[in-house]
Each structure stands twice: as structure tokens, then as C-alpha cells.
Scaffold this active site. Structure first.
Site, mmCIF file in Angstrom:
data_model
loop_
_atom_site.group_PDB
_atom_site.id
_atom_site.type_symbol
_atom_site.label_atom_id
_atom_site.label_comp_id
_atom_site.label_asym_id
_atom_site.label_seq_id
_atom_site.Cartn_x
_atom_site.Cartn_y
_atom_site.Cartn_z
ATOM 1 N N HIS A 293 23.355 0.343 -125.051
ATOM 2 C CA HIS A 293 23.036 -0.915 -125.749
ATOM 3 C C HIS A 293 24.334 -1.620 -126.173
ATOM 4 O O HIS A 293 24.550 -1.915 -127.361
ATOM 5 C CB HIS A 293 22.124 -0.668 -126.965
ATOM 6 C CG HIS A 293 21.388 -1.916 -127.382
ATOM 7 N ND1 HIS A 293 20.100 -1.908 -127.882
ATOM 8 C CD2 HIS A 293 21.740 -3.225 -127.368
ATOM 9 C CE1 HIS A 293 19.713 -3.139 -128.167
ATOM 10 N NE2 HIS A 293 20.707 -3.965 -127.854
ATOM 11 N N ARG B 44 15.087 -5.662 -123.643
ATOM 12 C CA ARG B 44 14.649 -4.684 -124.645
ATOM 13 C C ARG B 44 13.999 -3.495 -123.926
ATOM 14 O O ARG B 44 13.387 -3.656 -122.861
ATOM 15 C CB ARG B 44 13.620 -5.312 -125.596
ATOM 16 C CG ARG B 44 14.234 -6.154 -126.673
ATOM 17 C CD ARG B 44 14.921 -5.294 -127.732
ATOM 18 N NE ARG B 44 15.486 -6.087 -128.810
ATOM 19 C CZ ARG B 44 16.779 -6.426 -128.910
ATOM 20 N NH1 ARG B 44 17.639 -6.070 -127.997
ATOM 21 N NH2 ARG B 44 17.211 -7.111 -129.959
#
Ligand code: NDP
Length: 308
Positions: free
Chosen positions: A271, A223
Site C-alpha cells: 500500500h 482498494r
């Protein structure tokens, strides 16, 4: 009939609606900011508005559409709410593919080859045996353990780090904060697959980078908040790190003006490391909806006290 809310501030959650309705035609679905979403018993979420659960008097179950739940619980009053995540073998396989590509990029010297092309440089990198390339995987959960054992099958020398010890074939496991320095000292390619918790926020900082051997590289697909972005920039420009591949950022999409776009020896990916299919997300949400209706145990329920 249970009412379902699709909640997100940053993506259009209506992509789920046709699949959910095809699988269970009599669902009652409302997508935020439709005010009817506030009456739902089940919330299906990615980055929902902060504090929204407290405005939902009937809410009983929160379902993330992803493996991580950090953006589903941050800034929310959870009380007795149950929180579930998505678990998918194809998602773990996708992560292995992404990390394997990153490991090969550094291990086979493709970073130097790509950099040399601008100078029309014909430079053949040495062929180092995989067993001499030490990959350190931070986090040995659903994704990290699959990645670690997959890399070991390719012949890499794999170390793994988690909170608690366990046995994974072909992987040397380190556990807890006391093992962290020796894990880092034996890692040439550091792969972050930790969940985002208070203990792991900012863990990819200058202390971590300085504890790696010279010429190490980072592959970060956990993350964005794990990474101290300025420390990474400094480690890359100062030569402490040979290179980095980063898939997740504090702010996504990464703003066009962000300095990391131009950081030396850094590959930015959007991502994309892996994701569950829409069908799998819908199946797992509906399966847990059924379990919840029957008051039966939920699948992939998250331990909120632990944060993952
Ligand atoms: P899990 O929750 O299954 O596993 C977490 C692992 O991290 C466990 O092994 C746990 O240890 C370990 N861990 C947790 N806290 C600590 C700590 N303080 N110190 C050391 N180890 C710790 O996570 P997943 O495998 O499902 O996901 C990993 C990450 O991948 C998440 O951040 C997720 O958001 C991200 N992700 C990224 C995607 C992308 O496309 N870039 C897509 C999907 C997920 P223990 O086993 O001992 O409890």
C-alpha cells in the site's frame, strides 16, 4: 475552541498531532481511545472504530486523512455529518510514478527478465513501441485522470473508463456499464483506480479477467475489496493473466500466511503507491476546520449518496 478527535483502530494517529499543534497551537486534540475524543466536533479519521460517530453527540465534520473515504464511512451512521477527503497534486504525481513503473515493468518485459534470472537466462525481450501497448485506466477521478493523461504523454495508447463521459487529451474515454466490455477488450494493462462503492466492490473478478485479451496484466492500486483474490490467483495460475502488481488488500498488512504472497507472476507492494504528506493533511484539515467555523463551503467534500 473546536475539539478534534483523532480516530483509528489500525494506525497510530498521533503522527498528526505535532504538525496540527504547530500550525494552530490552541487546538484541543484527543486521540481515541481517550474518552475525551468522544466529545469532539471534528473527527480526523483512518479506519475509525465501527459505529463510533453515533457515540459522539457533538460531531459535525468527519475528515479522512486520505483520498478514499470508504473506511471512514463503512459501518457508521452518518446522518447529517459532512465528510471531506484530502486532495493533493503531489499525491496524484506519486500515483503516476507508481503506475508508470508498473506499466514499464510489463511493457518492457521486465517480468520475464526477473523470472529468467533464477535460471541465469539471458533473454532480451522485444522492444514494442509504447503506442502498441494499450493501458486501460478504471476510474478517471483525481488520480485516474492524472495517471491516464501522464501515460498518454509517454506515448502509451490509453483508454479510460468512468461513470460519465468526459474529454481527456490523448485518452479514449469509455463510460458506464454498457462500455465496460469494449473497454476491457481493448486493454493490455488494466489499472484500477476506482473508489470503493457498492457498485465497484468485487469488480476485479473472473468475469473482468476473462474479458481482457490474452497476455494482459493487472496493476491494482484502488482498494483491496475491489479484488476477488481467489479469482486473481486462478487467473494467474491458469494463464488467463500474464501477471499482476497489487498494492492494496482486504487485510493489510497482508498476513504472512496469505496465499497471494506465493501466487505466480504476482508482485505484492505494501500500500505504497502514493500518499499525501503529513503537512498537506494537516493544512487541509485545518483549512476545513476554519471553513466549518465560518459556516463556509468545505473543500473536497464527498458526495455520500454517490459513495465517493
Ligand atoms: P475519485 O473519487 O476522484 O474518482 C473516482 C473515479 O471513479 C471517477 O472518475 C468516477 O467516475 C469513477 N467511478 C466511480 N464509480 C464508478 C463505477 N461504478 N463505474 C465506473 N467508474 C466509476 O477517486 P481518486 O482518484 O481520488 O482515488 C482512486 C482510488 O485510489 C481510490 O480507491 C483510492 O482509495 C485509491 N488510492 C490508493 C492509494 C494507494 O496508495 N494505493 C492512495 C490514494 C488513493 P465519474 O468521474 O464519472 O464520477
Amino acid at each position: 475552541m473546536k475539539r478534534i478527535a483523532l480516530l483509528s483502530r489500525s494506525i497510530d494517529m498521533d503522527f498528526l498531532r505535532p504538525v496540527l499543534e504547530e500550525m494552530e497551537p490552541d487546538l484541543n486534540i484527543a486521540t481515541w481511545p481517550d474518552p475525551r475524543s468522544l466529545h469532539a466536533e471534528v473527527a480526523v479519521c483512518w479506519d475509525p472504530p465501527r459505529g463510533i460517530y453515533a457515540q459522539m453527540p457533538n460531531l459535525e465534520l468527519v475528515h479522512s486523512i486520505a483520498a478514499g473515504v470508504d473506511n471512514v464511512v463503512d459501518g457508521q451512521q452518518l446522518g447529517d455529518l459532512k465528510v471531506c477527503r484530502v486532495s493533493d497534486p503531489m499525491q496524484a504525481e506519486g500515483m503516476l510514478q507508481y503506475v508508470l513503473w508498473g506499466v514499464l515493468y510489463f511493457h518492457r518485459g521486465l517480468d520475464a527478465v526477473v523470472a529468467g534470472q533464477g535460471q541465469r537466462a539471458w533473454q532480451r525481450p522485444p522492444l514494442v513501441p509504447a503506442a502498441e501497448c494499450r493501458v486501460g485506466v478504471m476510474g478517471l477521478g483525481e488520480l485516474g485522470s492524472h495517471v491516464a493523461s501522464g501515460l498518454a504523454r509517454f506515448g502509451y495508447s490509453v483508454n479510460g473508463w468512468a461513470r460519465s463521459p468526459r474529454a481527456i487529451e490523448g485518452v479514449k474515454v469509455f463510460a458506464g456499464s454498457e462500455d465496460y466490455p469494449s473497454f476491457l477488450a481493448q486493454t493490455d494493462l488494466l489499472v484500477c483506480l476506482l473508489p470503493l462503492t457498492e457498485a465497484t466492490r468485487g469488480i476485479l473478478d473472473r468475469n473482468t479477467f476473462n474479458a481482457l485479451p490474452p497476455e494482459s496484466a493487472l496493476i491494482h492500486c484502488g482498494r483491496g475489496e475491489h479484488l476477488v483474490e481467489d479469482d486473481l490467483s486462478d487467473a494467474l495460475s491458469g494463464g488467463q493473466l500474464r501477471g499482476a502488481i497489487v498494492d492494496v488488500f482486504k487485510e493489510e498488512p497482508l498476513p504472512v500466511t496469505h496465499r497471494l504472497w506465493n501466487a505466480p507472476h504476482l508482485l505484492v507492494t505494501p500500500h505504497m503507491a502514493t500518499m499525501a504528506s503529513v503537512k498537506t493533511i494537516a493544512q487541509q484539515v485545518l483549512r476545513n476546520l476554519g471553513q466549518h467555523r465560518r459556516r463556509a463551503p468545505l473543500f473536497n467534500e464527498v458526495d455520500i449518496s454517490r459513495g465517493y
